[in-house]
Design an enzyme around this catalytic site. Structure first.
Site, mmCIF file in Angstrom:
data_model
loop_
_atom_site.group_PDB
_atom_site.id
_atom_site.type_symbol
_atom_site.label_atom_id
_atom_site.label_comp_id
_atom_site.label_asym_id
_atom_site.label_seq_id
_atom_site.Cartn_x
_atom_site.Cartn_y
_atom_site.Cartn_z
ATOM 1 N N ASP A 12 1.429 -1.319 0.283
ATOM 2 C CA ASP A 12 -0.374 0.086 0.256
ATOM 3 C C ASP A 12 0.910 1.382 0.105
ATOM 4 O O ASP A 12 0.573 1.936 0.458
ATOM 5 C CB ASP A 12 -0.971 0.093 0.849
ATOM 6 C CG ASP A 12 -1.881 -1.080 0.940
ATOM 7 O OD1 ASP A 12 -2.211 -1.393 0.140
ATOM 8 O OD2 ASP A 12 -2.793 -0.759 1.743
ATOM 9 N N LYS A 110 -6.906 -4.658 -2.916
ATOM 10 C CA LYS A 110 -7.949 -5.160 -2.206
ATOM 11 C C LYS A 110 -8.697 -4.517 -1.475
ATOM 12 O O LYS A 110 -8.394 -3.088 -1.519
ATOM 13 C CB LYS A 110 -6.940 -5.979 -0.738
ATOM 14 C CG LYS A 110 -5.705 -4.550 -0.039
ATOM 15 C CD LYS A 110 -4.737 -5.542 1.001
ATOM 16 C CE LYS A 110 -3.582 -4.666 1.413
ATOM 17 N NZ LYS A 110 -4.028 -3.269 2.443
ATOM 18 N N CYS A 155 -1.911 -2.693 8.308
ATOM 19 C CA CYS A 155 -2.065 -3.853 5.746
ATOM 20 C C CYS A 155 -0.784 -4.428 6.167
ATOM 21 O O CYS A 155 -0.580 -5.592 6.145
ATOM 22 C CB CYS A 155 -1.910 -2.956 5.031
ATOM 23 S SG CYS A 155 -2.889 -2.033 5.069
#
Length: 202
Positions: A12, A110, A155
């Site tokens: 990310d 996601k 994450c």
């Protein structure tokens, strides 16, 4: 060059998680040159990308009377409510401009299901709905994972713990990560990662 059974998982590194973004992680952009330097060393490279539809259930704006960073109960457990971020097709959802994103063998998106958030690269937050990453890594013959990116305590940690639970040998390279550290979440995430057998490398 690392062995063919080792993969770099870049979590990310998107504009909304970097300074100036909707859910900025302090120093988030500092990981970019470190990751770029590492990419040529790995034969398997996977990037993840938060990819939310507008009105996602993890957004505080989707819950009357709730502010960002408060929590609510979802069918899958307690959910932190976030500012609107990484909305599909937005500039904020794009990878950081200086990240060498073309080096990725695969991009896992996601959080695209409106009703459930997804921190981990492997599973939605119900911890059972898979993203498909495990299957990809198995077919590539991967056994060891190095995780970098944003954010350490959400994450990255969820991905590391799930990877270890699935039987991969997992290392989190902390200098190439940055944390949100929400109410002690970084210390808690480090403890959870160690308990799961994840190696934290300073």
């Amino acid at each position: 060059m690392r062995d063919a059974n080792e993969a770099l998982i870049v979590i990310d590194v998107q504009n909304d998680f970097c300074p100036g973004g909707a859910l900025a992680v302090a120093g988030g952009d500092e990981v970019v040159p470190l990751i770029n330097e590492m990419l040529p060393d790995f034969q398997v490279k996977v990037f993840t990308q938060d990819w939310h539809p507008a009105g996602h259930s993890s957004f505080a704006s989707s819950h009357d009377g709730k502010d960002p960073y408060q929590t609510t109960e979802m069918p899958y457990g307690t959910q932190v409510l976030w500012p609107d971020h990484c909305i599909q097709g937005s500039i904020g959802a794009n990878f950081h401009d200086h990240l060498h994103r073309d080096r990725a063998d695969m991009v896992i998106r996601k959080g695209f299901r409106t009703e459930i958030d997804s921190y981990s690269a492997f599973f939605e937050n119900d911890r059972t709905t898979p993203t498909g990453l495990e299957g990809y890594l198995r077919t590539r013959g991967v056994q060891k994972l190095t995780l970098v990116g944003l954010a350490t305590d959400f994450c990255v940690a969820y991905s590391a713990i799930d990877g270890a639970r699935l039987g991969f040998e997992v290392t989190v390279l902390e200098p190439a990560c940055r944390a949100i550290d929400l109410n002690g979440s970084l210390d808690a995430a480090r403890a959870d990662m160690r308990a799961a057998g994840v190696k934290l490398e300073a």
